[in-house]
Design a protein around this motif. Structure first.
Motif, PDB file in Angstrom:
ATOM      1  N   LEU A  47      10.410   6.907 -11.769  1.00  7.74           N
ATOM      2  CA  LEU A  47       9.238   5.520 -12.778  1.00  7.74           C
ATOM      3  C   LEU A  47      10.190   4.411 -13.944  1.00  7.74           C
ATOM      4  O   LEU A  47       9.813   2.914 -14.038  1.00  7.74           O
ATOM      5  N   ASP A  48      11.118   5.089 -14.044  1.00  9.75           N
ATOM      6  CA  ASP A  48      13.002   4.373 -15.094  1.00  9.75           C
ATOM      7  C   ASP A  48      12.636   3.447 -14.143  1.00  9.75           C
ATOM      8  O   ASP A  48      12.828   1.807 -14.753  1.00  9.75           O
ATOM      9  N   ILE A  49      13.287   3.490 -12.822  1.00 11.13           N
ATOM     10  CA  ILE A  49      12.732   2.616 -11.830  1.00 11.13           C
ATOM     11  C   ILE A  49      12.270   1.686 -11.133  1.00 11.13           C
ATOM     12  O   ILE A  49      12.262  -0.098 -11.312  1.00 11.13           O
ATOM     13  N   LEU A  50      11.301   1.960 -11.436  1.00 10.30           N
ATOM     14  CA  LEU A  50      10.320   0.828 -11.278  1.00 10.30           C
ATOM     15  C   LEU A  50       9.759  -0.054 -12.050  1.00 10.30           C
ATOM     16  O   LEU A  50       9.428  -1.177 -12.699  1.00 10.30           O
ATOM     17  N   THR A  85       5.690   7.678  -4.788  1.00 10.32           N
ATOM     18  CA  THR A  85       5.722   8.973  -4.090  1.00 10.32           C
ATOM     19  C   THR A  85       7.124   8.991  -2.979  1.00 10.32           C
ATOM     20  O   THR A  85       7.898   9.404  -2.442  1.00 10.32           O
ATOM     21  N   SER A  86       6.942   7.218  -2.641  1.00 15.02           N
ATOM     22  CA  SER A  86       7.848   6.698  -2.140  1.00 15.02           C
ATOM     23  C   SER A  86       9.451   6.730  -2.278  1.00 15.02           C
ATOM     24  O   SER A  86      10.267   7.066  -2.108  1.00 15.02           O
ATOM     25  N   LEU A  87       9.799   6.735  -3.554  1.00 17.37           N
ATOM     26  CA  LEU A  87      11.191   6.923  -4.181  1.00 17.37           C
ATOM     27  C   LEU A  87      11.160   8.362  -4.483  1.00 17.37           C
ATOM     28  O   LEU A  87      12.590   8.312  -4.285  1.00 17.37           O
ATOM     29  N   GLY A  88      10.090   9.361  -4.529  1.00 11.78           N
ATOM     30  CA  GLY A  88      10.324  10.874  -4.300  1.00 11.78           C
ATOM     31  C   GLY A  88      10.570  10.671  -3.058  1.00 11.78           C
ATOM     32  O   GLY A  88      11.527  12.069  -3.117  1.00 11.78           O
ATOM     33  N   LEU A 101      -2.621   2.121 -11.053  1.00 11.13           N
ATOM     34  CA  LEU A 101      -1.747   3.624 -11.346  1.00 11.13           C
ATOM     35  C   LEU A 101      -1.998   4.082 -10.675  1.00 11.13           C
ATOM     36  O   LEU A 101      -1.166   4.951  -9.416  1.00 11.13           O
ATOM     37  N   ARG A 102      -2.841   3.613  -9.135  1.00 19.44           N
ATOM     38  CA  ARG A 102      -2.558   4.183  -7.573  1.00 19.44           C
ATOM     39  C   ARG A 102      -1.195   3.365  -6.859  1.00 19.44           C
ATOM     40  O   ARG A 102      -0.786   3.612  -6.031  1.00 19.44           O
ATOM     41  N   ALA A 103      -1.427   1.957  -7.230  1.00 22.89           N
ATOM     42  CA  ALA A 103       0.228   1.251  -6.657  1.00 22.89           C
ATOM     43  C   ALA A 103       1.266   1.848  -7.511  1.00 22.89           C
ATOM     44  O   ALA A 103       2.427   2.160  -6.392  1.00 22.89           O
ATOM     45  N   MET A 104       1.106   2.459  -8.115  1.00 25.79           N
ATOM     46  CA  MET A 104       2.590   2.951  -8.787  1.00 25.79           C
ATOM     47  C   MET A 104       2.663   4.339  -8.212  1.00 25.79           C
ATOM     48  O   MET A 104       3.898   4.941  -7.579  1.00 25.79           O
ATOM     49  N   GLU A 105       1.801   5.053  -8.053  1.00 30.18           N
ATOM     50  CA  GLU A 105       1.315   6.353  -7.739  1.00 30.18           C
ATOM     51  C   GLU A 105       2.513   6.293  -5.873  1.00 30.18           C
ATOM     52  O   GLU A 105       3.105   6.381  -5.408  1.00 30.18           O
ATOM     53  N   ALA A 113       0.835  -1.103  -0.182  1.00 28.83           N
ATOM     54  CA  ALA A 113      -0.122  -0.108  -0.415  1.00 28.83           C
ATOM     55  C   ALA A 113       1.118   1.706  -0.007  1.00 28.83           C
ATOM     56  O   ALA A 113       0.890   2.274  -0.664  1.00 28.83           O
ATOM     57  N   GLU A 114       2.082   1.570   0.714  1.00 30.73           N
ATOM     58  CA  GLU A 114       3.008   2.442   0.800  1.00 30.73           C
ATOM     59  C   GLU A 114       4.067   1.808   1.278  1.00 30.73           C
ATOM     60  O   GLU A 114       4.407   0.766   2.144  1.00 30.73           O
TER      61      GLU A 114
END
Length: 194
Positions: A117-120, A104-107, A96-100, A53-54
């Motif tokens: 996004l590239d990392i994910l 957020t965490s990577l940010g 899309l929520r899971a990616m967001e 979830a996060e």
């Protein structure tokens, strides 16, 4: 998901699903616009089961390592659904929520959005490739028996023979490659986080 796990994707039709649920196939169309939505929902369910979830572990590396492990386990637990993951875009609200959440965490860890996004995508692509090889071979996490029984002779293939004799399991190779990727990602972080 249970029907596809049990009987494969070819058995998955609206009529067959309706029979499984004890309703007419037309009743399903009150909940889904068609089979494409059903297939997209299966991809979403499979991928979101693996996504935390996060993130929020001790480090972004631990978060990504945990996500990669959870995604690998989820995909290997449903090998009949794996073809959907590689052939259908995962553009659903849940995905899309899971990616967001991951971005957020990577940010917060100091990665700009594009880099995050590239990392994910890199981690997901790595996991999908790893799982594809295992699903195709039907071996799961077992070593490749063809390589082990190929009649390797140290005189002809000394390095390959030594590597096979070392007995590194696929899970160890996976961990090694994932850690190498994560170390490479470190260079893209901004000092001090976001």
């Amino acid at each position: 998901m249970a029907l596809a796990d049990r009987e494969g994707l070819k058995a998955l039709s609206m009529r067959r699903l309706g029979a499984e649920l004890g309703v007419e196939a037309m009743t399903l169309y009150h909940h889904l616009p068609g089979k494409d939505a059903l297939l997209d929902g299966l991809v979403e369910r499979l991928l979101t089961r693996a996504a935390p979830a996060e993130f929020g572990g001790p480090s972004w590396r631990d978060d990504l390592r945990g996500y990669a492990g959870a995604l690998t386990a989820a995909l290997l637990a449903h090998p009949n659904l794996f073809p959907l993951v590689v052939t259908r875009p995962a553009i659903t609200p849940g995905n899309l929520r899971a990616m967001e959440d991951a971005l957020t965490s990577l940010g917060r860890a100091g990665f700009p959005p594009g880099t995050a996004l590239d990392i994910l995508y890199s981690v997901i692509g790595f996991v999908v490739g790893h799982v594809a090889a295992q699903v195709a071979s039907g071996r799961g996490e077992e070593p490749d028996p063809a390589l082990l029984s190929a009649g390797l002779t140290p005189g002809e293939f000394p390095l390959l023979s030594a590597a096979v004799a070392a007995g590194r399991e696929p899970a160890a190779r996976f961990g090694f490659a994932l850690d190498a990727m994560l170390s490479g990602f470190e260079t893209a972080r901004r000092p001090g986080g976001a």
